[in-house]
Design a protein around this motif. Structure first.
Motif, short mmCIF file in Angstrom:
data_model
loop_
_atom_site.label_atom_id
_atom_site.label_comp_id
_atom_site.label_asym_id
_atom_site.label_seq_id
_atom_site.Cartn_x
_atom_site.Cartn_y
_atom_site.Cartn_z
N VAL A 177 0.87 -1.17 0.00
CA VAL A 177 0.00 0.00 0.00
C VAL A 177 0.91 1.22 0.00
N GLU A 178 0.61 2.13 -0.90
CA GLU A 178 1.40 3.35 -1.00
C GLU A 178 0.58 4.51 -0.46
N ILE A 179 1.14 5.24 0.49
CA ILE A 179 0.47 6.42 1.05
C ILE A 179 1.32 7.64 0.70
N THR A 180 0.71 8.58 0.00
CA THR A 180 1.41 9.80 -0.40
C THR A 180 0.73 10.99 0.25
N THR A 230 6.09 10.12 -0.02
CA THR A 230 5.49 8.82 -0.30
C THR A 230 6.16 7.75 0.55
N LYS A 231 5.33 6.86 1.10
CA LYS A 231 5.82 5.74 1.89
C LYS A 231 5.10 4.49 1.42
N LYS A 232 5.86 3.42 1.23
CA LYS A 232 5.29 2.13 0.85
C LYS A 232 5.22 1.24 2.08
N TYR A 233 4.07 0.59 2.27
CA TYR A 233 3.86 -0.31 3.39
C TYR A 233 3.54 -1.70 2.88
N GLU A 244 3.01 -4.74 7.39
CA GLU A 244 3.07 -3.43 8.04
C GLU A 244 1.68 -2.79 8.14
N MET A 245 0.90 -2.90 7.06
CA MET A 245 -0.44 -2.31 7.08
C MET A 245 -1.34 -3.01 8.09
#
Length: 96
Positions: free
Chosen positions: A48-51, A62-65, A69-70
């Protein structure tokens, strides 16, 4: 107050959620599934990418989980919500 979410469709299988934080600041949450070939082997990446977008500064972070992790993050949020609910119930019973 309900969370305002705007859904963004990239194609039939990917739908992002745009969540406002405050004026000119919002986050976009996108599930990503990529096929990556490394040394002749195909690996499927799932994350999951949260920007975080700040339009005032024209900046993004941007951070990739990973899935793991999610799931840990979701469990953390659930625990915090339960604590808030317990505090709310406790404060209401003590106010009598």
């Amino acid at each position: 107050m309900p969370v305002q979410v705007e859904y963004i469709n990239y194609n039939e299988s990917i739908q992002s959620a745009k969540v406002p934080i405050e004026k000119d600041i919002y986050q976009v949450i996108t599930p990503i599934v990529n096929k990556v070939e490394t040394n002749g082997q195909t690996v499927i990446e799932r994350y999951v990418e949260i920007t975080l977008h700040d339009e005032r500064l024209s900046n993004t972070i941007t951070k990739k989980y990973s899935q793991k992790e999610m799931l840990e993050y979701i469990r953390l949020l659930q625990r915090m919500v339960k604590e808030i609910m317990i505090e709310d119930i406790t404060s209401k019973t003590n106010c009598k």
